[in-house]
Structures are given as structure tokens and as C-alpha cells.
Design an enzyme around this catalytic site. Sequence first.
Site, PDB file in Angstrom:
ATOM      1  CG  HIS A   1      19.165  38.250  53.785  1.00  0.00           C
ATOM      2  ND1 HIS A   1      18.937  37.220  54.651  1.00  0.00           N
ATOM      3  CD2 HIS A   1      20.464  38.600  53.962  1.00  0.00           C
ATOM      4  CE1 HIS A   1      20.050  36.961  55.336  1.00  0.00           C
ATOM      5  NE2 HIS A   1      20.993  37.774  54.921  1.00  0.00           N
TER       6      HIS A   1
ATOM      7  CB  THR B   1      12.714  43.290  53.161  1.00  0.00           C
ATOM      8  OG1 THR B   1      11.893  43.597  52.024  1.00  0.00           O
ATOM      9  CG2 THR B   1      14.070  43.967  53.009  1.00  0.00           C
TER      10      THR B   1
ATOM     11  CD  GLU C   1      17.219  41.377  55.034  1.00  0.00           C
ATOM     12  OE1 GLU C   1      16.374  41.260  54.122  1.00  0.00           O
ATOM     13  OE2 GLU C   1      17.297  40.597  56.001  1.00  0.00           O
TER      14      GLU C   1
ATOM     15  CG  ASP D   1      15.569  35.351  52.695  1.00  0.00           C
ATOM     16  OD1 ASP D   1      15.503  34.295  53.337  1.00  0.00           O
ATOM     17  OD2 ASP D   1      16.285  36.318  53.023  1.00  0.00           O
TER      18      ASP D   1
HETATM   19 ZN   LIG Z   1      17.014  36.363  55.018  1.00  0.00          ZN
END
Ligand SMILES: [Zn+2]
Length: 253
Positions: free
Chosen positions: A41, A43, A104, A157
Amino acid sequence: MKSVALFVAPLFVAACASGPPLDTRYTSAGQDSRVQFLVLHFTSSDFPSALHALTQGEVSAHYLVRDDPPTVYRLVDENRRAWHAGRSAWLGWANLNEGSIGIEIVNRGTELGDWQPYPDAQIDVVVALAKDIVKRHGIRPERIVGHSDIAPQRKLDPGPRFPWKRLADAGLIPWPDSKEVARRRRAFEQQLPEVEWFQRMLARHGFAVPVNGSLDEETVNVIAAFQMKYRPARFDGLPDAETAALVDVLVNP
Ligand SMILES: [Zn+2]
């Protein structure tokens, strides 16, 4: 001498505070990690905001990789579930929070206007972390994915600036051979396949995508997610010969 040492060693009996004593001498051969997927991912915020959201809010991730200085924070133990994937699907699996580890990566996405690049030093850390996780849990290359892969209708993302090729070069994810892509692209330029062909191929690659022959919004979002990863120069979600060649080589190397 080894057998003697084993013979004289005391039985290892551990007592839990609440459960019965456990004898852990025997181990089953048939077992694997509960972790089957690694999900990446961004942020879409700076480090302080991300740290606050991931430690104080409902959303969480096992790891947070800061940009400056590149630092890995472990926020959730790998044996526990983090809440990072939400409604999601990949390769026929659903709700990937159950069996995944989430990373993340601090990157502001489009918060400042244009997509923000990822510093090389930050990606070095992501690659090292991913390699370690993948090795320990035996995660297969096709199961290392972005949030946009598993939730293409909701998520972008880690975005088109995320250098997936670096993960491929590290042996982490599948990558289509460029010569073979160029060869098949020429054929697809002569005749572009039907929308249903793209849908079937993207489903085989892993996406949850309708197979109805219609270039509907869901299908466009899935094609765009695929392009963001493998052909980020243009991710308009429209079928074209290069996209056809990329997915064809990935599905039938
Ligand atoms: Zn995400």
C-alpha cells in the site's frame, strides 16, 4: 552423541497461564503458514499522519516503511490480523486480511497534485523486508500484490510510480519477458482481441473482473489497475495491443 543428548534432555513441558500443560515433542509434517499473500500500500499522507492513522485508527498494517530516513516499523505482529485490505479478492480468494501481511509505504500519492516518486533507498528497504517475509512464509510470486490489484474498484495504491520492476528484478513477482511481449504485440496490433478475451485473461492473472464482453466501468478499472503495474506510462483502462501482449505473456509465458 546427539542421541544421548536427546535421551538425557528433560521433556519439554510448557505450562500456559490458563491452559493445560503442553507436550511439544512431536510436530506434524503437514502444515504451512496461514500467510498466503503480501499486500503493498501507500499511505497517501506524510509519515506523522500515517503513523497516527495506523496506530490510533481502525485501519492497520503489519509494517510501515518510512521514507526519510527509510525505516521499518512493525505495528502488528505477523501472527495477528491487521486491517489493511478491506473488501478484496485475488485468484479466487476473498477478504485478504485473513491470510495476508500488509505493508504501508509512506508516499503521498496525489496529495500534492502529481504522483509522488518513491526514493530508491525506501524501495531498497521494501525489497529487503518483502524478501524476508516471503521466505519465512513461503509466499508465491503471483500472490505478492498491490492494494489496487485486490480492490481495483476502490483503490489505486501503491500507484503508478511504485517500481514493481524492482520487485521483479529481486525475484519477488512475475514479470513478462520484454522480447516476447514485443513479438506478441505485433500480432495483437493486427487484430485486437475482444473485450471478453481481456476479461478472461485478467481473471486468470488474478483479478476479480466481470466476464461479460462489455467494457463497463468495472472492467476499465481492472484494466487500469493492471496497466498501472506493468505499463504505468498509460493507465487509461482501455484495451490496447501492448496491454494484450503483457497479460498474454504473464498468463501463458
Ligand atoms: Zn491501501
